[in-house]
Design a protein around this motif. Structure first.
Motif, PDB file in Angstrom:
ATOM      1  N   TYR A   1      -5.871  -1.011  -7.074  1.00  0.00           N
ATOM      2  CA  TYR A   1      -5.244  -1.712  -5.959  1.00  0.00           C
ATOM      3  C   TYR A   1      -6.241  -2.639  -5.263  1.00  0.00           C
ATOM      4  O   TYR A   1      -5.876  -3.725  -4.799  1.00  0.00           O
ATOM      5  CB  TYR A   1      -4.679  -0.680  -4.971  1.00  0.00           C
ATOM      6  N   ARG A   2      -7.508  -2.184  -5.171  1.00  0.00           N
ATOM      7  CA  ARG A   2      -8.525  -2.994  -4.507  1.00  0.00           C
ATOM      8  C   ARG A   2      -9.730  -3.160  -5.458  1.00  0.00           C
ATOM      9  O   ARG A   2     -10.750  -2.492  -5.313  1.00  0.00           O
ATOM     10  CB  ARG A   2      -8.978  -2.325  -3.212  1.00  0.00           C
ATOM     11  N   PRO A   3      -9.608  -4.049  -6.412  1.00  0.00           N
ATOM     12  CA  PRO A   3     -10.710  -4.226  -7.381  1.00  0.00           C
ATOM     13  C   PRO A   3     -11.957  -4.863  -6.773  1.00  0.00           C
ATOM     14  O   PRO A   3     -13.045  -4.776  -7.341  1.00  0.00           O
ATOM     15  CB  PRO A   3     -10.092  -5.133  -8.451  1.00  0.00           C
ATOM     16  N   ASP A   4     -11.805  -5.531  -5.615  1.00  0.00           N
ATOM     17  CA  ASP A   4     -12.935  -6.220  -5.015  1.00  0.00           C
ATOM     18  C   ASP A   4     -13.697  -5.369  -4.017  1.00  0.00           C
ATOM     19  O   ASP A   4     -14.538  -5.872  -3.264  1.00  0.00           O
ATOM     20  CB  ASP A   4     -12.441  -7.492  -4.306  1.00  0.00           C
ATOM     21  N   THR A   5     -13.411  -4.066  -3.963  1.00  0.00           N
ATOM     22  CA  THR A   5     -14.098  -3.201  -2.998  1.00  0.00           C
ATOM     23  C   THR A   5     -15.567  -3.098  -3.331  1.00  0.00           C
ATOM     24  O   THR A   5     -15.970  -3.129  -4.504  1.00  0.00           O
ATOM     25  CB  THR A   5     -13.454  -1.797  -2.987  1.00  0.00           C
ATOM     26  N   GLU A   6     -16.397  -2.978  -2.292  1.00  0.00           N
ATOM     27  CA  GLU A   6     -17.840  -2.955  -2.489  1.00  0.00           C
ATOM     28  C   GLU A   6     -18.353  -1.575  -2.917  1.00  0.00           C
ATOM     29  O   GLU A   6     -19.389  -1.482  -3.577  1.00  0.00           O
ATOM     30  CB  GLU A   6     -18.547  -3.379  -1.192  1.00  0.00           C
ATOM     31  N   SER A   7     -17.658  -0.522  -2.542  1.00  0.00           N
ATOM     32  CA  SER A   7     -18.122   0.835  -2.879  1.00  0.00           C
ATOM     33  C   SER A   7     -17.886   1.126  -4.349  1.00  0.00           C
ATOM     34  O   SER A   7     -16.917   0.651  -4.957  1.00  0.00           O
ATOM     35  CB  SER A   7     -17.405   1.869  -2.015  1.00  0.00           C
ATOM     36  N   GLY A   8     -18.777   1.914  -4.922  1.00  0.00           N
ATOM     37  CA  GLY A   8     -18.656   2.255  -6.322  1.00  0.00           C
ATOM     38  C   GLY A   8     -17.649   3.385  -6.556  1.00  0.00           C
ATOM     39  O   GLY A   8     -17.137   4.015  -5.620  1.00  0.00           O
ATOM     40  N   PHE A   9     -17.395   3.662  -7.843  1.00  0.00           N
ATOM     41  CA  PHE A   9     -16.396   4.675  -8.214  1.00  0.00           C
ATOM     42  C   PHE A   9     -16.807   6.064  -7.722  1.00  0.00           C
ATOM     43  O   PHE A   9     -16.003   6.808  -7.156  1.00  0.00           O
ATOM     44  CB  PHE A   9     -16.214   4.679  -9.737  1.00  0.00           C
ATOM     45  N   VAL A  10     -18.079   6.406  -7.915  1.00  0.00           N
ATOM     46  CA  VAL A  10     -18.551   7.746  -7.525  1.00  0.00           C
ATOM     47  C   VAL A  10     -18.490   7.911  -6.020  1.00  0.00           C
ATOM     48  O   VAL A  10     -18.096   8.974  -5.512  1.00  0.00           O
ATOM     49  CB  VAL A  10     -19.989   7.971  -8.041  1.00  0.00           C
TER      50      VAL A  10
ATOM     51  N   PHE B   1       0.827  -1.214   0.000  1.00  0.00           N
ATOM     52  CA  PHE B   1       0.000   0.000   0.000  1.00  0.00           C
ATOM     53  C   PHE B   1       0.860   1.263   0.000  1.00  0.00           C
ATOM     54  O   PHE B   1       0.413   2.332  -0.398  1.00  0.00           O
ATOM     55  CB  PHE B   1      -0.924  -0.018   1.225  1.00  0.00           C
ATOM     56  N   PHE B   2       2.117   1.122   0.449  1.00  0.00           N
ATOM     57  CA  PHE B   2       3.018   2.282   0.467  1.00  0.00           C
ATOM     58  C   PHE B   2       3.301   2.778  -0.955  1.00  0.00           C
ATOM     59  O   PHE B   2       3.540   3.961  -1.173  1.00  0.00           O
ATOM     60  CB  PHE B   2       4.317   1.925   1.178  1.00  0.00           C
TER      61      PHE B   2
END
Length: 404
Positions: free
Chosen positions: A106-115, A47-48
């Motif tokens: 970096y985190r393609p599996d995140t639940e939040s959308g782009f907006v 993440f750095f």
């Protein structure tokens, strides 16, 4: 006393260097804070790299902002702040889009959308670039204020120096010494009438130098009256070797000019035209109005520009035993004085008249005295009939000195 091996220099002495130092230190601090926050939240080392990309993006966008702000900072306030706000919001938007995109990679599996992520990142980037913009303007406005203060101090110093120089050159110590020596000689010879007349003229001349401020202006009439006081004093030393001729337009009598402007010019002619020649020389003073311009010409029938003493005449210095000796006001001093008084709206020219000799032409804007600006006239003594030529208005007749 011990001397430091390296002399300290102001941080902003080199603005470009100071900008890069602050830029690297500021964004380096932002990266350090982000790394410490990541460590506190047990983020992986990978993440750095994302944090480094965030910081480099902000660093690059701030460089673009600095170029835009540099153009806006000199604009009117409404333009500066209005355009700066628009540019800032646009830059924050680009920064937030890039950051959001990097987080998505970096985190393609995140639940939040782009907006949703963009809105969250936008607030953070707005605070970051907003603080940077505020610091940029604050530092630059501070530097502008300091520059204005330095410029003001420099101008005040120049004005003070000019006033002191004018006071220094208003009365030549050699002239005062020679006058007092001549008075002493007349007293020893028991020529009390001449000694008293010379003291009276010297007193009037000194009074004139005291009642007028260094940067003040007087009428042509007052200046000519005072000049004749000076010539009367010098004429008692040079007698018939000093001959004068005045041509003063009547309409120019009330025009304003810097006080004691003619005396150093005439003194220059006495030193380099009258004194070195056995036959002496004639000094001519011509003052007239030419449209909106007051034209002053002081010339003499001396050796002119062909003489070897021309350089000394220009600088106002002679040399005695290898050491410089002040001889009064050099022409450069008069030129500088006019430059300070009229800021380029004047003409100062040195020429060699067709009949030979040396001449100085000065042209300044024609300004006229009012009742509130009129200065007291210096009293002069009535002399015997002149043998020289004086074409002056009738108003000068009562106070004119002899011209031989």
């Amino acid at each position: 006393m011990a001397v430091l091996p390296v002399q300290p220099t102001p941080f902003f002495a080199n603005k470009n260097q100071a900008f890069w130092r602050l830029q690297l230190a500021g964004w380096g601090g932002v990266l350090a804070l982000r790394i410490m926050s990541a460590l506190a939240n047990d983020q992986p080392w990978s993440f750095f790299l994302v944090l480094l990309v965030f910081t480099v993006t902000g660093f690059s966008i701030s460089l673009i902002l600095s170029v835009v702000y540099r153009q806006l900072i000199t604009r009117p306030p409404l333009v500066t702040w209005g355009v700066s706000l628009i540019v800032l919001l646009f830059a924050v938007g680009i920064h937030a889009i890039i950051d959001t995109w990097i987080v998505g990679l970096y985190r393609p599996d995140t639940e939040s959308g782009f907006v949703q992520r963009l809105v969250g990142v936008y607030g953070y980037d707005l605070v970051l670039l907003g603080a940077w913009s505020a610091l940029y303007y604050a530092i630059n406005f501070f530097l502008q204020v300091e520059e204005q203060q330095d410029r003001l101090l420099a101008l005040e110093g120049q004005a003070t120096s000019a006033q002191l120089a004018m006071l220094r050159y208003q009365l030549n110590p050699h002239f005062l010494f020679n006058t007092l020596n001549s008075i002493s000689t007349l007293v020893l010879l028991k020529q009390t009438t001449q000694a008293n007349a010379m003291l009276s003229r010297l007193s009037s001349f000194l009074r004139y130098t005291l009642i007028h401020e260094p940067g003040g202006r007087v009428t042509v009439e007052q200046e000519i009256d005072t000049l004749k006081l000076y010539l009367d004093i010098e004429r008692m030393r040079f007698e018939d070797r000093l001959r004068t001729s005045f041509m003063i337009d009547d309409e120019a009598c009330d025009a304003l000019m810097p006080s004691l402007l003619l005396q150093p010019l005439v003194e220059n002619s006495i030193k380099y035209a009258v004194s070195p020649q056995e036959s002496g020389a004639e000094i001519r003073v011509d003052v007239r109005l030419i449209g909106p311009t007051l034209r002053i010409m002081v010339s003499d029938t001396g050796p002119g520009l062909k003489d070897s003493a021309t350089d000394k005449r220009m600088s106002g210095k002679t040399f005695d035993g290898g050491e410089a000796v002040s001889t009064g006001v050099g022409l450069d001093n008069i030129r500088n004085r006019l430059a300070q008084a009229y800021e380029g709206e004047h003409r100062f020219e040195i020429r060699e008249p067709a009949e030979g000799g040396f001449g100085v032409i000065i042209e300044i804007p024609a300004e006229f005295a009012t009742e509130t600006t009129a200065q007291p006239r210096v009293a002069t003594e009535k002399q015997g009939s002149p043998e020289g030529t004086e074409l002056v208005p009738p108003r000068f007749a009562q106070g004119s000195s002899q011209s031989t």
